[in-house]
Design a protein around this motif. Structure first.
Motif, PDB file in Angstrom:
ATOM      1  N   VAL A 269      -5.081  32.668  15.254  1.00 10.81           N
ATOM      2  CA  VAL A 269      -6.486  33.114  14.927  1.00 10.81           C
ATOM      3  C   VAL A 269      -7.774  32.329  15.196  1.00 10.81           C
ATOM      4  CG1 VAL A 269      -5.340  34.523  13.071  1.00 10.81           C
ATOM      5  CG2 VAL A 269      -6.198  32.446  12.562  1.00 10.81           C
ATOM      6  N   GLY A 270      -7.568  31.731  16.122  1.00  8.18           N
ATOM      7  CA  GLY A 270      -8.863  30.996  16.756  1.00  8.18           C
ATOM      8  C   GLY A 270      -9.882  31.777  17.216  1.00  8.18           C
ATOM      9  N   ASN A 271     -11.211  31.065  17.166  1.00  7.94           N
ATOM     10  CA  ASN A 271     -12.501  32.070  17.674  1.00  7.94           C
ATOM     11  C   ASN A 271     -12.709  33.163  16.741  1.00  7.94           C
ATOM     12  OD1 ASN A 271     -11.123  30.424  20.297  1.00  7.94           O
ATOM     13  ND2 ASN A 271     -13.552  30.436  20.207  1.00  7.94           N
ATOM     14  N   ASN A 272     -12.520  32.940  15.350  1.00  9.37           N
ATOM     15  CA  ASN A 272     -13.329  34.075  14.650  1.00  9.37           C
ATOM     16  C   ASN A 272     -14.144  33.595  13.540  1.00  9.37           C
ATOM     17  OD1 ASN A 272     -11.317  36.731  14.778  1.00  9.37           O
ATOM     18  ND2 ASN A 272      -9.884  35.196  15.120  1.00  9.37           N
ATOM     19  N   GLN A 273     -14.287  34.121  12.488  1.00  6.63           N
ATOM     20  CA  GLN A 273     -15.303  33.561  11.447  1.00  6.63           C
ATOM     21  C   GLN A 273     -14.858  33.482  10.112  1.00  6.63           C
ATOM     22  OE1 GLN A 273     -18.589  36.657  11.786  1.00  6.63           O
ATOM     23  NE2 GLN A 273     -18.076  36.921  13.956  1.00  6.63           N
ATOM     24  N   ILE A 274     -13.576  32.817  10.166  1.00  9.00           N
ATOM     25  CA  ILE A 274     -12.733  32.417   8.924  1.00  9.00           C
ATOM     26  C   ILE A 274     -13.410  31.348   8.221  1.00  9.00           C
ATOM     27  CG2 ILE A 274     -10.531  31.749   7.848  1.00  9.00           C
ATOM     28  CD1 ILE A 274      -9.311  33.515  10.192  1.00  9.00           C
ATOM     29  N   GLU A 275     -13.667  31.789   6.895  1.00  8.11           N
ATOM     30  CA  GLU A 275     -14.155  30.448   6.024  1.00  8.11           C
ATOM     31  C   GLU A 275     -13.260  30.003   5.017  1.00  8.11           C
ATOM     32  OE1 GLU A 275     -17.938  32.095   4.517  1.00  8.11           O
ATOM     33  OE2 GLU A 275     -18.819  32.488   6.408  1.00  8.11           O
ATOM     34  N   GLU A 292      -2.668  28.466  14.361  1.00  6.01           N
ATOM     35  CA  GLU A 292      -3.774  27.967  15.379  1.00  6.01           C
ATOM     36  C   GLU A 292      -4.919  28.470  14.326  1.00  6.01           C
ATOM     37  OE1 GLU A 292      -5.970  30.118  18.037  1.00  6.01           O
ATOM     38  OE2 GLU A 292      -5.289  28.661  19.719  1.00  6.01           O
ATOM     39  N   LEU A 293      -6.003  27.777  13.968  1.00  5.97           N
ATOM     40  CA  LEU A 293      -6.959  28.146  13.366  1.00  5.97           C
ATOM     41  C   LEU A 293      -8.469  27.434  13.839  1.00  5.97           C
ATOM     42  CD1 LEU A 293      -5.731  27.390   9.747  1.00  5.97           C
ATOM     43  CD2 LEU A 293      -6.102  29.595  10.547  1.00  5.97           C
ATOM     44  N   ARG A 294      -8.517  27.118  15.009  1.00  4.96           N
ATOM     45  CA  ARG A 294      -9.518  26.467  15.659  1.00  4.96           C
ATOM     46  C   ARG A 294     -10.882  27.139  15.903  1.00  4.96           C
ATOM     47  NH1 ARG A 294      -8.121  23.760  20.287  1.00  4.96           N
ATOM     48  NH2 ARG A 294     -10.253  23.566  20.931  1.00  4.96           N
ATOM     49  N   ASP A 295     -11.913  26.705  16.156  1.00  8.55           N
ATOM     50  CA  ASP A 295     -13.396  27.408  16.170  1.00  8.55           C
ATOM     51  C   ASP A 295     -13.491  28.506  14.965  1.00  8.55           C
ATOM     52  OD1 ASP A 295     -14.117  26.198  18.925  1.00  8.55           O
ATOM     53  OD2 ASP A 295     -12.089  26.602  19.291  1.00  8.55           O
ATOM     54  N   ASN A 296     -13.380  28.094  13.956  1.00  5.26           N
ATOM     55  CA  ASN A 296     -13.554  29.017  12.718  1.00  5.26           C
ATOM     56  C   ASN A 296     -14.624  28.160  11.778  1.00  5.26           C
ATOM     57  OD1 ASN A 296     -12.169  31.650  12.581  1.00  5.26           O
ATOM     58  ND2 ASN A 296     -10.503  30.104  13.312  1.00  5.26           N
ATOM     59  N   LEU A 316      -6.726  22.670  13.622  1.00  2.00           N
ATOM     60  CA  LEU A 316      -8.068  23.097  13.121  1.00  2.00           C
ATOM     61  C   LEU A 316      -9.220  22.473  13.798  1.00  2.00           C
ATOM     62  CD1 LEU A 316      -6.572  21.688   9.395  1.00  2.00           C
ATOM     63  CD2 LEU A 316      -7.692  23.981   9.994  1.00  2.00           C
ATOM     64  N   THR A 317      -9.055  22.424  15.050  1.00  2.00           N
ATOM     65  CA  THR A 317     -10.291  21.986  15.873  1.00  2.00           C
ATOM     66  C   THR A 317     -11.593  22.747  15.803  1.00  2.00           C
ATOM     67  OG1 THR A 317      -8.424  21.412  17.498  1.00  2.00           O
ATOM     68  CG2 THR A 317     -10.902  21.514  18.305  1.00  2.00           C
ATOM     69  N   ASN A 318     -12.591  21.948  15.564  1.00  2.00           N
ATOM     70  CA  ASN A 318     -14.004  22.909  15.401  1.00  2.00           C
ATOM     71  C   ASN A 318     -13.920  23.612  14.226  1.00  2.00           C
ATOM     72  OD1 ASN A 318     -14.655  21.283  17.938  1.00  2.00           O
ATOM     73  ND2 ASN A 318     -14.035  23.116  19.248  1.00  2.00           N
TER      74      ASN A 318
END
Length: 598
Positions: A269-275, A292-296, A316-318
């Motif tokens: 789920v990388g590159n989404n807007q998950i907060e 994969e949770l990167r770029d959130n 959890l990158t970025n």
């Protein structure tokens, strides 16, 4: 005798003959195709398919027109039907209706051409199993294609499709569907009828929602919905019982999808807007190996991350993560932890560069340390979120947090602030509580998740059993040796964490909580478990009995077919051997079943 001798091989009629053009398809290839049933014309620069190809199974070959005898290998009348026709990487703009003259085709490869349409006569190819139409310029798919009952693979990626026919659901034997990189804004509802589907790729389209019918695809193992416009994912996807890989990268998701598919191993789920990572969502990922949770925009990693006992890779990158829970180091199989690009506090930069093993070792050291008392005036400014009671969290997230205060009791004003707000999650961890706060019963109608870890509880009050909405209980790092019998009334309880307590046996009452999916009992003194009673826990996916006092493992434990994760490391038993335990749950379960007396 003339002085000028004529060359022996000179052709005196050369100037009077017309030059025969080279055939687009050499006769030798056609002759070989009659024998093998396969014809490969890929990459020949063809702008059209020669009639000789369409009529290969209809017209007799040139040799039949000549007065010649045939050997056993050249009997054209005994030729094989053409079953495989490869026309990829040409310049074809049109496919003739005459394709129907090849009814025995099982494979038709037309990818990487410039086709703007395909003929309706494709529907006559009833033996077709593979149809490859990717990398063309198709804007629609004729409905006749949906009548190909034997079709197993349909690849349409990189075209100009804006919709798919509703009749697609008639392809009852289809196992692979790839419609990626098109212009689809919706998927046909009939998609849910494709019971044999195992791989679905709809990435790089314009989908804003997924049909509920997807939940009927119980054989699908891989679903790729990346690079679309999805803001939500239907919870019904949890009914996809075989789903192992789910790709949701580059969408518009604001929360981690709540899809507890029982076989899901990889979630991207990388590159989404998950907060926010909601505890109940994490608790549902019972078989997850890669997350994969990167770029959130994730700020907090909840303690419930430790429920993911099968996790091997966490990216959890970025993100915006400021602190890491020390309990992250308790994940038994975690091998890769990626944290670059986060504003982490309290962890030296050089420690992050040393790799996952060193970082987890540091976090394990923090678990053993006694949390220090927070002194007043440590920070120059107190933010609203650092106040005794976080009202924003209570009102918007339904979370009541009073943790890391080293308090012997929870102040009354904390409960007063949360009154009438329908609190769903309570976190009173890392205090000095010796008993359950009585006013927790104020939230009996709404409370589903309670964390009382890292306290000094020596017994668990039966009052906790009055919280009938509870689905998750965290009691790790206390001094418990038993649980109240009334806990059997918690009919919605799906997970309980009891690591680092003083249990000498598997809690009797847990055998009766049939809704349980996760039981973590690691680092206790458990000496035995009753496999016969465990069999009644038909939803139990995760059981952690690591670092206990098991002298033997009953073979009947291998009959607990619902178990996806069984942790037995660090016990003094001799069988199964350490080498088998190291291979993972499947190997252990197989070994145990093999030891059951006939």
């Amino acid at each position: 005798m003339s002085r000028f001798k004529r060359a022996n091989n000179a052709d005196t009629m050369a100037g009077f003959r017309t030059t025969q053009p080279e055939p687009a398809v050499p006769n030798g290839l056609l002759k070989a195709a009659r024998k093998s049933g396969q014809l490969n014309l890929s990459g020949r620069g063809l702008t059209e398919v020669p009639q000789s190809v369409y009529r290969l199974s209809v017209d007799p070959p040139e040799e039949a027109q000549q007065d010649s005898s045939f050997g056993a290998s050249d009997r054209w009348w005994e030729q094989a039907d053409l079953t495989k026709l490869l026309l990829a990487s040409n310049q074809l703009t049109l496919l003739s209706e005459d394709i129907s003259l090849l009814p025995a085709l099982t494979t038709l490869d037309l990818h990487d051409n410039v086709l703007k349409s395909v003929p309706c006569s494709l529907g006559a190819l009833q033996e077709l199993q593979q149809l490859r139409l990717s990398h063309n310029q198709l804007s629609s798919l004729p409905v006749e294609v949906c009548s190909l009952k034997n079709l197993r693979s349909l690849t349409l990626q990189k075209n100009l499709l804006e919709n798919l026919p509703e009749e697609l659901g008639q392809l009852e034997n289809l196992t692979e569907l790839d419609v990626s990189s098109n212009r689809l804004k919706a998927l046909p509802s009939g998609l849910g009828s494709l019971a044999a589907l195992q791989k679905v790729n709809v990435c790089h389209n314009q989908l804003s929602c997924l049909p509920d019918g997807l939940s009927q695809l119980t054989s699908v193992k891989l679903l790729d919905c990346s690079n679309n416009l999805l803001s939500d994912v239907p919870a019904s996807l949890s009914h996809m019982l075989s789903l192992e890989q789910l790709y949701l990268r580059h969408n518009k998701l604001r929360r981690l999808p709540q899809i507890p598919a029982p076989a899901l191993k990889e979630l991207y789920v990388g590159n989404n807007q998950i907060e926010l990572l909601e505890p109940e969502t994490l608790a549902g990922l019972t078989a997850i190996s890669l997350l994969e949770l990167r770029d959130n925009k994730i700020k907090v990693l909840p303690e419930q991350i430790t429920l993911l006992t099968t996790l091997t890779r966490l990216d959890l990158t970025n993100n915006d993560v400021g602190t890491l829970p020390a309990s992250l180091s308790l994940l038994p199989d975690l091998k890769v932890l990626l944290l670059e690009g986060n504003p982490l506090r309290g962890i030296r930069r050089d420690l992050l560069t040393k790799g996952t093993n060193e970082l987890l070792k540091y976090l394990r050291g923090r678990i053993k340390e006694e949390p220090e008392k927070v002194q007043e005036g440590q920070t120059a400014m107190t933010l609203p979120s650092q106040a005794t009671v976080n009202l924003h969290s209570i009102k918007t997230l339904k979370v009541l947090q009073y943790s890391e205060q080293q308090a012997e009791s929870v102040p009354e004003e904390v409960f007063d602030a949360a009154a009438d707000h329908g609190v769903a999650t309570v976190n009173f961890s890392r205090n000095q509580l010796t008993s359950l706060p009585p006013r927790l019963l104020d939230f009996s109608s709404s409370l589903s998740d309670i964390n009382l870890g890292f306290n000094r509880l020596s017994c668990c009050s039966p009052d906790i059993c009055k919280l009938l909405q509870l689905t998750h209980i965290d009691l790790r790092n206390n001094q418990l040796s038993d649980l109240p019998a009334e806990m059997k009334n918690l009919s919605k309880l799906s997970s309980i964490i009891l690591n680092y307590n003083r249990f000498k046996s598997f809690p009797e009452v847990l055998y009766e909580v049939v809704s349980l999916e996760t039981v973590l009992l690691g680092n206790n003194q458990v000496g035995g478990v009753d496999p016969g009673r465990l069999l009644k826990l038909v939803r139990l996916y995760t059981l952690d009995l690591s670092n206990n006092d098991l002298l033997s493992v009953p073979p009947e434990l291998g009959l607990c077919s619902s178990l996806r994760s069984l942790s037995l490391e660090g016990n003094p038993f001799r069988a199964p051997r350490a080498a088998i335990v190291a291979k993972g749950t499947d190997a252990v379960m197989e070994y145990l079943r093999s030891r059951i007396p006939a």
